[in-house]
Design a protein around this motif. Sequence first.
Motif, PDB file in Angstrom:
ATOM      1  N   ASP A 191       0.826  -1.206   0.000  1.00 40.34           N
ATOM      2  CA  ASP A 191       0.000   0.000   0.000  1.00 40.34           C
ATOM      3  C   ASP A 191       0.863   1.259   0.000  1.00 40.34           C
ATOM      4  N   SER A 192       2.016   1.202   0.622  1.00 40.26           N
ATOM      5  CA  SER A 192       2.873   2.381   0.740  1.00 40.26           C
ATOM      6  C   SER A 192       3.876   2.523  -0.398  1.00 40.26           C
ATOM      7  N   ASN A 193       4.251   1.409  -1.025  1.00 38.50           N
ATOM      8  CA  ASN A 193       5.396   1.441  -1.933  1.00 38.50           C
ATOM      9  C   ASN A 193       5.098   1.120  -3.389  1.00 38.50           C
ATOM     10  N   LEU A 194       3.934   0.557  -3.675  1.00 42.95           N
ATOM     11  CA  LEU A 194       3.703   0.131  -5.054  1.00 42.95           C
ATOM     12  C   LEU A 194       2.285   0.373  -5.538  1.00 42.95           C
ATOM     13  N   LEU A 195       1.305  -0.098  -4.798  1.00 44.77           N
ATOM     14  CA  LEU A 195      -0.099   0.059  -5.181  1.00 44.77           C
ATOM     15  C   LEU A 195      -0.893   0.572  -3.997  1.00 44.77           C
ATOM     16  N   ARG A 196      -1.692   1.573  -4.218  1.00 39.25           N
ATOM     17  CA  ARG A 196      -2.642   1.973  -3.178  1.00 39.25           C
ATOM     18  C   ARG A 196      -3.805   0.984  -3.213  1.00 39.25           C
ATOM     19  N   ILE A 197      -3.947   0.208  -2.147  1.00 44.23           N
ATOM     20  CA  ILE A 197      -5.008  -0.799  -2.113  1.00 44.23           C
ATOM     21  C   ILE A 197      -6.014  -0.515  -1.004  1.00 44.23           C
ATOM     22  N   GLY A 198      -5.841   0.632  -0.331  1.00 40.18           N
ATOM     23  CA  GLY A 198      -6.781   0.984   0.716  1.00 40.18           C
ATOM     24  C   GLY A 198      -6.728   0.035   1.896  1.00 40.18           C
ATOM     25  N   TYR A 199      -5.541  -0.534   2.147  1.00 38.52           N
ATOM     26  CA  TYR A 199      -5.420  -1.506   3.231  1.00 38.52           C
ATOM     27  C   TYR A 199      -5.561  -0.819   4.587  1.00 38.52           C
ATOM     28  N   SER A 200      -6.338  -1.443   5.464  1.00 35.03           N
ATOM     29  CA  SER A 200      -6.497  -0.948   6.823  1.00 35.03           C
ATOM     30  C   SER A 200      -5.916  -1.975   7.783  1.00 35.03           C
ATOM     31  N   THR A 201      -5.716  -1.560   9.016  1.00 34.86           N
ATOM     32  CA  THR A 201      -5.127  -2.458  10.010  1.00 34.86           C
ATOM     33  C   THR A 201      -6.089  -3.552  10.453  1.00 34.86           C
ATOM     34  N   GLY A 202      -7.273  -3.587   9.873  1.00 34.18           N
ATOM     35  CA  GLY A 202      -8.234  -4.616  10.232  1.00 34.18           C
ATOM     36  C   GLY A 202      -7.825  -6.008   9.803  1.00 34.18           C
ATOM     37  N   GLY A 203      -6.855  -6.086   8.892  1.00 35.16           N
ATOM     38  CA  GLY A 203      -6.353  -7.398   8.505  1.00 35.16           C
ATOM     39  C   GLY A 203      -7.131  -8.078   7.411  1.00 35.16           C
ATOM     40  N   THR A 204      -7.967  -7.338   6.669  1.00 33.10           N
ATOM     41  CA  THR A 204      -8.738  -7.932   5.591  1.00 33.10           C
ATOM     42  C   THR A 204      -8.016  -7.743   4.263  1.00 33.10           C
ATOM     43  N   VAL A 205      -7.800  -8.822   3.549  1.00 31.59           N
ATOM     44  CA  VAL A 205      -7.152  -8.759   2.244  1.00 31.59           C
ATOM     45  C   VAL A 205      -8.226  -8.511   1.187  1.00 31.59           C
ATOM     46  N   PRO A 206      -8.114  -7.458   0.372  1.00 30.82           N
ATOM     47  CA  PRO A 206      -9.112  -7.218  -0.671  1.00 30.82           C
ATOM     48  C   PRO A 206      -9.287  -8.438  -1.571  1.00 30.82           C
ATOM     49  N   GLU A 207     -10.516  -8.663  -2.034  1.00 29.94           N
ATOM     50  CA  GLU A 207     -10.813  -9.881  -2.785  1.00 29.94           C
ATOM     51  C   GLU A 207      -9.949 -10.016  -4.037  1.00 29.94           C
ATOM     52  N   ILE A 208      -9.737  -8.927  -4.763  1.00 34.37           N
ATOM     53  CA  ILE A 208      -8.958  -9.002  -6.000  1.00 34.37           C
ATOM     54  C   ILE A 208      -7.535  -9.451  -5.698  1.00 34.37           C
ATOM     55  N   LEU A 209      -6.973  -8.976  -4.597  1.00 31.31           N
ATOM     56  CA  LEU A 209      -5.629  -9.389  -4.216  1.00 31.31           C
ATOM     57  C   LEU A 209      -5.627 -10.813  -3.669  1.00 31.31           C
ATOM     58  N   THR A 210      -6.675 -11.191  -2.961  1.00 32.38           N
ATOM     59  CA  THR A 210      -6.808 -12.569  -2.485  1.00 32.38           C
ATOM     60  C   THR A 210      -6.751 -13.542  -3.659  1.00 32.38           C
ATOM     61  N   GLN A 211      -7.471 -13.229  -4.721  1.00 36.01           N
ATOM     62  CA  GLN A 211      -7.480 -14.097  -5.898  1.00 36.01           C
ATOM     63  C   GLN A 211      -6.086 -14.208  -6.511  1.00 36.01           C
ATOM     64  N   CYS A 212      -5.360 -13.101  -6.499  1.00 36.27           N
ATOM     65  CA  CYS A 212      -4.005 -13.097  -7.048  1.00 36.27           C
ATOM     66  C   CYS A 212      -3.068 -13.965  -6.207  1.00 36.27           C
ATOM     67  N   LEU A 213      -3.167 -13.848  -4.883  1.00 32.20           N
ATOM     68  CA  LEU A 213      -2.361 -14.680  -3.998  1.00 32.20           C
ATOM     69  C   LEU A 213      -2.696 -16.155  -4.187  1.00 32.20           C
ATOM     70  N   PHE A 214      -3.981 -16.443  -4.348  1.00 31.29           N
ATOM     71  CA  PHE A 214      -4.388 -17.839  -4.558  1.00 31.29           C
ATOM     72  C   PHE A 214      -3.810 -18.373  -5.864  1.00 31.29           C
ATOM     73  N   SER A 215      -3.736 -17.527  -6.886  1.00 31.68           N
ATOM     74  CA  SER A 215      -3.133 -17.934  -8.151  1.00 31.68           C
ATOM     75  C   SER A 215      -1.665 -18.317  -7.950  1.00 31.68           C
ATOM     76  N   LEU A 216      -0.957 -17.562  -7.109  1.00 32.94           N
ATOM     77  CA  LEU A 216       0.448 -17.874  -6.826  1.00 32.94           C
ATOM     78  C   LEU A 216       0.572 -19.149  -6.004  1.00 32.94           C
ATOM     79  N   VAL A 217      -0.412 -19.419  -5.147  1.00 28.92           N
ATOM     80  CA  VAL A 217      -0.433 -20.680  -4.405  1.00 28.92           C
ATOM     81  C   VAL A 217      -0.609 -21.849  -5.376  1.00 28.92           C
TER      82      VAL A 217
END
Length: 282
Positions: free
Chosen positions: A217-243
């Motif tokens: 969020d600070s260095n590459l993409l603004r993803i609106g991340y909050s300290t609540g610990g929720t991963v945005p769905e679009i990024l979740t799908q991307c991480l799952f693709s890497l898995v």
Amino acid sequence: MSSSEAYILNEIQNPAALRVVFDSIADGNETKEEIQEDTCLPDGSTEEILGGLVLLRLISRSDFGYEATSLSWDTGDRHRDFQLSALENLAKEATAEDWGKQAAVLLNYEYLISRNIQEFENNERALYEDIDYWIKKETDYRPKGDGEIYKHNDVKFANWTRLVEYLGLVHKVSGRQHTVYPDPELILASIRRATENYPVQGEKADIEVRDYLEWLDSNLLRIGYSTGGTVPEILTQCLFSLVRSRQIRLVEYGDAGSVTFTHLPNRAHSGIDQEANSIKLL
């Protein structure tokens, strides 16, 4: 840069030649004439691309001609390094302390991520009017200098779409239809870079998910991340693709705390721990 500089959304209509021109300058071609002869681009296209590279902070202009900056990434893939370096430069302008005009590129993407908009058309007026309202009313974005905030129209939004498609953040489906999905290889490279700043001590994990999202969020993409610990769905799908491609695992590590993956496709996957809160590079 001067506050009178243009928005890149107004300047770049066809970004396909950005790296071609950048590489030409990096190879030692300094003047517009030399660049044009080397790339065989028409005069108008050369001017457009040179202006875009300046706004992306990838080249500088002097009385003697143009000079390429050193790409700040080295992944082994020249085009990916170009994409990541451009995104990193845009992120440097997307800070509340020192907003730059070109932050507009990432603000648009932040809106799509935050609203989980996974498909759009590049002339979708209702969408870009919603983005305009959000930026003006719900963010503190005020570009330094004259403080003028851009407003979209069909041309500007189409220009933005082509630029972020070139940078690997959206993908054209057909016609005007695009999907919002960052190239997993860009995300993988960003995970590797983030681990240099937030290393986990131990063999089971390389970085906590929360630390990675804060870094992204600070260095590459603004993803609106909050300290609540929720991963945005679009990024979740991307991480799952890497898995699935066996490039990372999502693991449970120590007492890092729980993380919510929005609509993780398959929690039972062998590469995902039930209480995953960290990332392991494979």
